[in-house]
Design a protein around this motif. Structure first.
Motif, short mmCIF file in Angstrom:
data_model
loop_
_atom_site.label_atom_id
_atom_site.label_comp_id
_atom_site.label_asym_id
_atom_site.label_seq_id
_atom_site.Cartn_x
_atom_site.Cartn_y
_atom_site.Cartn_z
N GLN A 1 -15.48 -1.27 -3.45
CA GLN A 1 -16.15 -1.27 -2.43
C GLN A 1 -15.49 -1.87 -1.04
OE1 GLN A 1 -19.05 0.06 -2.02
NE2 GLN A 1 -19.10 -0.31 0.14
N GLU A 2 -14.69 -2.70 -1.26
CA GLU A 2 -13.99 -3.06 0.05
C GLU A 2 -12.95 -2.08 0.48
OE1 GLU A 2 -11.46 -6.72 1.60
OE2 GLU A 2 -13.13 -7.11 0.41
N TYR A 3 -12.31 -1.37 -0.51
CA TYR A 3 -11.55 -0.39 0.09
C TYR A 3 -12.47 0.72 0.78
CZ TYR A 3 -7.66 -1.93 -3.01
OH TYR A 3 -6.74 -2.52 -3.56
N VAL A 4 -13.49 1.12 0.34
CA VAL A 4 -14.47 2.02 0.71
C VAL A 4 -14.79 1.53 2.36
CG1 VAL A 4 -16.65 2.93 0.97
CG2 VAL A 4 -15.38 2.91 -1.02
N GLU A 5 -15.07 0.27 2.54
CA GLU A 5 -15.44 -0.34 3.74
C GLU A 5 -14.37 -0.32 4.65
OE1 GLU A 5 -17.00 -4.14 2.78
OE2 GLU A 5 -18.62 -3.41 1.78
N ARG A 6 -12.95 -0.81 4.13
CA ARG A 6 -11.79 -0.73 5.16
C ARG A 6 -11.27 0.76 5.63
NH1 ARG A 6 -8.77 -6.32 5.08
NH2 ARG A 6 -10.66 -7.70 4.43
N TYR A 7 -11.19 1.71 4.38
CA TYR A 7 -10.48 2.78 4.48
C TYR A 7 -11.44 4.26 4.36
CZ TYR A 7 -6.40 -0.32 3.97
OH TYR A 7 -5.38 -1.24 4.13
N GLY A 8 -12.42 3.92 3.87
CA GLY A 8 -13.48 5.11 3.80
C GLY A 8 -13.16 5.67 2.36
N ASP A 9 -12.59 5.08 1.32
CA ASP A 9 -12.55 5.76 0.15
C ASP A 9 -12.13 4.73 -0.93
OD1 ASP A 9 -13.08 7.54 -1.84
OD2 ASP A 9 -11.48 9.05 -0.95
N HIS A 10 -12.20 4.94 -1.90
CA HIS A 10 -11.64 4.13 -3.18
C HIS A 10 -10.12 4.37 -3.55
CE1 HIS A 10 -15.74 4.77 -4.68
NE2 HIS A 10 -15.68 3.51 -4.79
N ASP A 11 -9.35 3.32 -3.90
CA ASP A 11 -8.08 3.36 -4.13
C ASP A 11 -8.02 4.37 -5.53
OD1 ASP A 11 -5.50 3.10 -5.18
OD2 ASP A 11 -5.53 0.99 -5.16
N GLU A 12 -7.20 5.35 -5.18
CA GLU A 12 -7.05 6.57 -6.21
C GLU A 12 -5.75 6.45 -6.97
OE1 GLU A 12 -7.61 10.22 -3.78
OE2 GLU A 12 -9.50 9.65 -3.34
N THR A 13 -5.15 5.48 -6.96
CA THR A 13 -3.85 5.09 -7.68
C THR A 13 -4.22 5.31 -9.06
OG1 THR A 13 -2.91 3.65 -5.97
CG2 THR A 13 -1.74 3.50 -8.13
N PRO A 14 -3.37 6.09 -9.96
CA PRO A 14 -3.58 6.15 -11.19
C PRO A 14 -3.41 4.87 -12.03
CG PRO A 14 -2.38 8.12 -10.25
CD PRO A 14 -2.40 7.06 -9.50
N VAL A 15 -4.44 4.65 -12.69
CA VAL A 15 -3.92 3.01 -13.46
C VAL A 15 -4.62 3.45 -14.88
CG1 VAL A 15 -4.80 1.09 -13.84
CG2 VAL A 15 -4.49 1.73 -11.39
N GLU A 16 -3.81 2.97 -15.74
CA GLU A 16 -4.08 2.89 -17.23
C GLU A 16 -4.33 1.57 -17.69
OE1 GLU A 16 -4.52 5.73 -19.29
OE2 GLU A 16 -4.30 7.16 -17.48
N PRO A 17 -5.40 1.21 -18.28
CA PRO A 17 -5.58 0.01 -18.55
C PRO A 17 -4.56 -0.81 -19.48
CG PRO A 17 -7.54 1.17 -18.86
CD PRO A 17 -6.69 2.15 -18.42
N ASP A 18 -3.94 -0.05 -20.35
CA ASP A 18 -2.89 -0.71 -21.29
C ASP A 18 -1.52 -1.05 -20.37
OD1 ASP A 18 -4.49 -0.32 -23.44
OD2 ASP A 18 -3.68 1.45 -24.16
N GLU A 19 -1.50 -0.29 -19.24
CA GLU A 19 -0.18 -0.80 -18.29
C GLU A 19 -0.34 -2.35 -18.09
OE1 GLU A 19 0.62 3.00 -15.71
OE2 GLU A 19 -1.18 1.99 -15.32
N PHE A 20 -1.43 -2.78 -18.12
CA PHE A 20 -1.60 -4.24 -17.93
C PHE A 20 -1.67 -5.30 -19.30
CE2 PHE A 20 -3.60 -2.28 -14.15
CZ PHE A 20 -2.79 -2.69 -13.22
N THR A 21 -0.99 -4.84 -20.24
CA THR A 21 -1.03 -5.53 -21.22
C THR A 21 0.46 -5.87 -21.72
OG1 THR A 21 -0.97 -3.86 -22.79
CG2 THR A 21 -3.21 -4.75 -22.29
N PRO A 22 0.78 -7.02 -22.31
CA PRO A 22 2.01 -7.54 -22.75
C PRO A 22 2.74 -6.48 -23.68
CG PRO A 22 0.50 -9.60 -22.57
CD PRO A 22 -0.30 -8.26 -22.56
#
Length: 156
Positions: free
Chosen positions: A22-43
């Motif tokens: 929501q903050e990105y929408v307020e500041r930039y007009g849209d969501h962050d569209e960077t592709p993110v896979e949840p498993d990328e953030f696991t050890p």
């Protein structure tokens, strides 16, 4: 603030991520569209951290593998009512320490010109401008930073 590792899919993380988007929408007009896979953030290649004040989750951030020996920091966020208390700096330091423990020697990140407080945090924390990369490589509002990690932190 105490910091816990949580899965990117955890409901606590998802709630803070919704606020961040929501903050990105307020500041930039849209969501962050960077592709993110949840498993990328696991050890062992990544991790996602949440900072709590009491039982309240107030800050998030994670890192994922960017390249050999290089981690990318993503989704740094501090809830509005908890800004200015050093939580972002504390979380960033813990992300760097965990990245070192995961074998990374350098970190990169992308932020934007409409987030001057983030750019100030990174600059004052030893980050320097970097070559553009990733989803927003050609975005004129994006700024890219890097930092060589002090591997001696691992001995602490």
């Amino acid at each position: 603030m105490f910091i816990r590792a949580l899965r990117y899919s955890d409901p606590v993380v998802r709630a803070l991520e919704t606020e961040l988007q929501q903050e990105y929408v307020e500041r930039y007009g849209d969501h962050d569209e960077t592709p993110v896979e949840p498993d990328e953030f696991t050890p062992p290649h990544g991790q996602f951290l949440v900072g709590f004040v009491g039982n309240e989750p107030v800050a998030t951030g994670g890192f994922r593998r960017h390249d050999d020996g290089v981690a990318e920091i993503k989704r740094m966020y501090v809830a509005h009512e908890h800004r200015g208390g050093g939580h972002a700096r504390r979380l960033l330091a813990e992300l760097e320490a965990q990245a070192i423990r995961a074998g990374y020697r350098r970190v990169v990140l992308e932020t934007g010109v409409r987030q001057p407080e983030a750019m100030s945090l990174y600059s004052s924390s030893g980050y320097v401008p970097a070559e553009p990369f990733g989803h927003y490589v050609d975005a004129e509002l994006s700024r890219f930073f890097t930092k060589d990690l002090d591997v001696r932190l691992d001995d602490a």
